[in-house]
Write a protein that holds these residues in place. Structure first.
Motif, PDB file in Angstrom:
ATOM      1  N   UNK A  56       0.763  -0.947   0.122  1.00  0.00           N
ATOM      2  CA  UNK A  56       0.121  -0.379   0.569  1.00  0.00           C
ATOM      3  C   UNK A  56       1.335   1.503   0.376  1.00  0.00           C
ATOM      4  N   UNK A  57      -0.170   2.015  -0.418  1.00  0.00           N
ATOM      5  CA  UNK A  57       1.462   3.732  -0.723  1.00  0.00           C
ATOM      6  C   UNK A  57       1.405   3.907   1.071  1.00  0.00           C
ATOM      7  N   UNK A  58       2.402   4.943   1.532  1.00  0.00           N
ATOM      8  CA  UNK A  58       2.680   5.571   2.351  1.00  0.00           C
ATOM      9  C   UNK A  58       1.630   6.113   3.132  1.00  0.00           C
ATOM     10  N   UNK A  59       0.972   6.947   3.221  1.00  0.00           N
ATOM     11  CA  UNK A  59      -0.107   8.022   3.419  1.00  0.00           C
ATOM     12  C   UNK A  59      -2.037   7.099   3.043  1.00  0.00           C
ATOM     13  N   UNK A  60      -2.808   7.696   4.061  1.00  0.00           N
ATOM     14  CA  UNK A  60      -4.168   6.578   3.711  1.00  0.00           C
ATOM     15  C   UNK A  60      -5.106   8.078   3.680  1.00  0.00           C
ATOM     16  N   UNK A  61      -6.089   7.540   3.413  1.00  0.00           N
ATOM     17  CA  UNK A  61      -6.913   8.666   3.595  1.00  0.00           C
ATOM     18  C   UNK A  61      -8.142   8.121   4.625  1.00  0.00           C
ATOM     19  N   UNK A  62      -9.514   8.160   4.929  1.00  0.00           N
ATOM     20  CA  UNK A  62     -10.375   8.636   6.139  1.00  0.00           C
ATOM     21  C   UNK A  62     -11.079   6.907   5.998  1.00  0.00           C
ATOM     22  N   UNK A  63     -10.663   6.458   4.676  1.00  0.00           N
ATOM     23  CA  UNK A  63     -10.793   4.737   4.413  1.00  0.00           C
ATOM     24  C   UNK A  63     -10.353   3.732   4.797  1.00  0.00           C
ATOM     25  N   UNK A  64      -8.781   4.306   5.428  1.00  0.00           N
ATOM     26  CA  UNK A  64      -7.868   2.976   5.105  1.00  0.00           C
ATOM     27  C   UNK A  64      -6.799   3.105   3.637  1.00  0.00           C
ATOM     28  N   UNK A 113      -4.558   2.427   0.832  1.00  0.00           N
ATOM     29  CA  UNK A 113      -4.945   2.484  -0.409  1.00  0.00           C
ATOM     30  C   UNK A 113      -3.970   1.959  -1.376  1.00  0.00           C
ATOM     31  N   UNK A 114      -4.418   1.677  -2.163  1.00  0.00           N
ATOM     32  CA  UNK A 114      -3.174   0.743  -3.423  1.00  0.00           C
ATOM     33  C   UNK A 114      -2.907   1.470  -4.022  1.00  0.00           C
ATOM     34  N   UNK A 115      -2.372   2.778  -4.229  1.00  0.00           N
ATOM     35  CA  UNK A 115      -2.273   4.499  -5.423  1.00  0.00           C
ATOM     36  C   UNK A 115      -0.663   3.947  -5.490  1.00  0.00           C
ATOM     37  N   UNK A 116      -0.233   2.765  -5.185  1.00  0.00           N
ATOM     38  CA  UNK A 116       1.109   2.824  -6.208  1.00  0.00           C
ATOM     39  C   UNK A 116       0.792   1.973  -7.708  1.00  0.00           C
ATOM     40  N   UNK A 117      -0.327   1.273  -7.187  1.00  0.00           N
ATOM     41  CA  UNK A 117      -0.156   0.308  -8.649  1.00  0.00           C
ATOM     42  C   UNK A 117      -1.580   1.264  -9.247  1.00  0.00           C
ATOM     43  N   UNK A 118      -1.143   0.505 -10.510  1.00  0.00           N
ATOM     44  CA  UNK A 118      -1.733   0.657 -11.847  1.00  0.00           C
ATOM     45  C   UNK A 118      -3.609   0.395 -11.577  1.00  0.00           C
ATOM     46  N   UNK A 119      -3.702   1.927 -12.069  1.00  0.00           N
ATOM     47  CA  UNK A 119      -5.364   2.211 -11.341  1.00  0.00           C
ATOM     48  C   UNK A 119      -5.525   2.118 -10.383  1.00  0.00           C
ATOM     49  N   UNK A 154      -3.315  -5.428  -7.963  1.00  0.00           N
ATOM     50  CA  UNK A 154      -3.392  -6.287  -8.516  1.00  0.00           C
ATOM     51  C   UNK A 154      -4.112  -7.550  -8.800  1.00  0.00           C
ATOM     52  N   UNK A 155      -3.704  -8.105  -7.468  1.00  0.00           N
ATOM     53  CA  UNK A 155      -4.604  -9.808  -6.832  1.00  0.00           C
ATOM     54  C   UNK A 155      -5.191  -9.340  -6.331  1.00  0.00           C
ATOM     55  N   UNK A 156      -6.053  -8.941  -5.878  1.00  0.00           N
ATOM     56  CA  UNK A 156      -7.173  -8.287  -4.564  1.00  0.00           C
ATOM     57  C   UNK A 156      -8.143  -7.362  -6.147  1.00  0.00           C
ATOM     58  N   UNK A 157      -7.631  -6.690  -6.538  1.00  0.00           N
ATOM     59  CA  UNK A 157      -8.834  -6.017  -7.131  1.00  0.00           C
ATOM     60  C   UNK A 157      -9.625  -4.842  -6.653  1.00  0.00           C
ATOM     61  N   UNK A 158      -9.066  -4.558  -5.130  1.00  0.00           N
ATOM     62  CA  UNK A 158      -9.398  -3.866  -4.419  1.00  0.00           C
ATOM     63  C   UNK A 158      -8.708  -1.995  -4.281  1.00  0.00           C
ATOM     64  N   UNK A 159      -9.030  -1.249  -4.151  1.00  0.00           N
ATOM     65  CA  UNK A 159      -8.461  -0.078  -4.100  1.00  0.00           C
ATOM     66  C   UNK A 159      -8.269   0.775  -2.464  1.00  0.00           C
ATOM     67  N   UNK A 160      -8.725   0.120  -1.479  1.00  0.00           N
ATOM     68  CA  UNK A 160      -8.337   0.031  -0.079  1.00  0.00           C
ATOM     69  C   UNK A 160      -8.741  -1.086   1.070  1.00  0.00           C
ATOM     70  N   UNK A 161      -7.611  -1.781   1.504  1.00  0.00           N
ATOM     71  CA  UNK A 161      -7.896  -2.066   2.092  1.00  0.00           C
ATOM     72  C   UNK A 161      -8.758  -2.982   2.990  1.00  0.00           C
ATOM     73  N   UNK A 162      -9.518  -1.277   3.392  1.00  0.00           N
ATOM     74  CA  UNK A 162     -10.868  -1.403   4.418  1.00  0.00           C
ATOM     75  C   UNK A 162     -11.655  -2.869   3.270  1.00  0.00           C
ATOM     76  N   UNK A 202     -11.446 -13.407  -1.186  1.00  0.00           N
ATOM     77  CA  UNK A 202     -11.526 -11.732  -0.891  1.00  0.00           C
ATOM     78  C   UNK A 202     -11.057 -11.471   1.000  1.00  0.00           C
ATOM     79  N   UNK A 203     -10.961 -11.512   1.726  1.00  0.00           N
ATOM     80  CA  UNK A 203     -11.566 -11.893   2.911  1.00  0.00           C
ATOM     81  C   UNK A 203      -9.811 -11.126   3.749  1.00  0.00           C
ATOM     82  N   UNK A 204      -9.827 -10.220   4.516  1.00  0.00           N
ATOM     83  CA  UNK A 204      -8.818 -10.472   5.577  1.00  0.00           C
ATOM     84  C   UNK A 204      -9.227 -12.011   6.657  1.00  0.00           C
TER      85      UNK A 204
END
Length: 346
Positions: free
Chosen positions: A79-87, A89-95, A99-107, A132-134
């Motif tokens: 995950x990227x080094x910073x996070x927003x109010x929802x946890x 985020x995978x902002x280092x990855x394309x889009x 790329x495996x879990x297909x999610x934007x946020x670990x949340x 896809x579950x923690x």
């Protein structure tokens, strides 16, 4: 990472206005084991480890995973080094998606298993890819399970990081280090009163002085090889001058002004599996940008110069065998490398 109050406008308050900071220790205690007794058996490729290189707790998993050679068996998302109010985020990855879990946020992985999960969305976390579950975010147990439950998938020559004859001593050292150092720096930084801050400050530097004395005559904390105890202490020491000294007001001494601990930390940093997992840019970006109640401007300091981490340490003169009867890990896998130190300066 440290638990926080999240607001609708972003990361919320980290400082406890009532005084002493107390970490929320309620984590998902499900374990991945060789016998699968919690419903999650060890299985190569089934799980995804989610980390941030900013986080010292996640850093433990990154190092242990690498030392044991579990990179292929337990793939990793960063995950990227910073996070927003929802946890995180995978902002280092394309889009912006893992790329495996297909999610934007670990949340999303936490909610997939526990809808409306109300505790901290923390790293490290292990996610079951098919569902896809923690599975767990219990960083206290996760590294030990990599050592003890994932043995069938260890690389040839993997070191024993938690050897049975030394476990009581390792546990004792780990408890002291956690209370006074790993969590101690947070109790300094997130204290909401002068009294709470000074109490944490005294405990922190009292323990660092005791560790300096212990390490003045021995290369590693327990025994003559690298163990879990060294991994846990290193993850705080490597962040000390970059973050904790200034940002968390742990400013009696810099690490570079503590000769024994500075040499010890450099010894580990230059050992394969340690320094090759560290990204000072991510570390500084997280703490200084996210903790806005401590650093309202969000300005990230340009220093310190990290090149000193590569200077000679001479700790080999104390003897010791870094990997015991094992061998160093191989090269960092493609896609998991960090920039050279010279490129990590802001």
């Amino acid at each position: 990472m440290a638990d926080t109050t999240i607001t609708e406008t972003g990361p919320g308050s980290y400082v406890n206005p009532d005084g002493a900071f107390t970490r929320d220790q309620r984590y998902i205690a499900t374990r991945i084991t060789a016998d699968g007794r919690d419903g999650y058996p060890v299985e190569a490729g089934r799980y995804r480890l989610v980390v941030s290189r900013a986080c010292p707790w996640a850093g433990r998993m990154v190092i242990v995973r690498r030392l044991l050679g579990l990179e292929e068996a337990l793939p990793m998302g960063v995950a990227g080094p910073t996070h927003d109010k929802r946890s995180w985020t995978f902002d280092l990855d394309p889009d912006g998606r893992d790329p495996v879990l297909g999610i934007e946020r670990l949340q999303e992985a936490f909610f997939a298993r526990f809808p409306g999960y109300e505790r901290g969305i923390t790293v490290p976390a292990i996610v079951d890819v098919p569902t896809g579950q923690v599975v767990t975010n219990d960083y206290r147990q996760m590294t030990l399970d990599l050592s003890l439950e994932w043995t069938a998938l260890h690389r040839p020559g993997a070191p024993e990081l938690y050897p049975a004859p030394l476990r009581d001593e390792i546990d004792f050292i780990n408890e002291q280090v956690f209370e006074d150092v790993n969590d101690g720096v947070y109790r300094c930084g997130f204290a909401g009163s002068q009294q709470a801050y000074e109490a944490a400050y005294r405990r922190l530097f009292g323990r660092l002085d005791a560790l300096s004395e212990r390490l003045s005559t021995r290369r590693y904390l327990v025994g003559d090889t690298i163990t879990e105890a060294d991994v846990r202490l290193f993850c705080t020491l490597v962040r000390f001058d970059a973050v904790y000294h200034g940002h968390f007001k742990c400013n009696r001494s810099k690490l570079t002004e503590l000769p024994v601990l500075w040499a010890y930390a450099r010894d580990l940093f230059t050992t394969p599996g340690f320094g090759d997992t560290i990204h000072f840019g991510h570390i500084k970006s997280h703490y200084y940008e996210v903790h806005r109640d401590i650093n309202p401007t969000g300005i990230v300091p340009a220093g310190p110069d990290p090149s000193g981490w590569l200077t000679p340490h001479h700790r080999e003169q104390l003897g010791g065998r870094p990997f015991g009867d094992g061998t160093p890990p191989g090269p960092v896998p493609p896609g998991e490398t960090v920039p050279p130190l010279t490129d990590q300066v802001l």
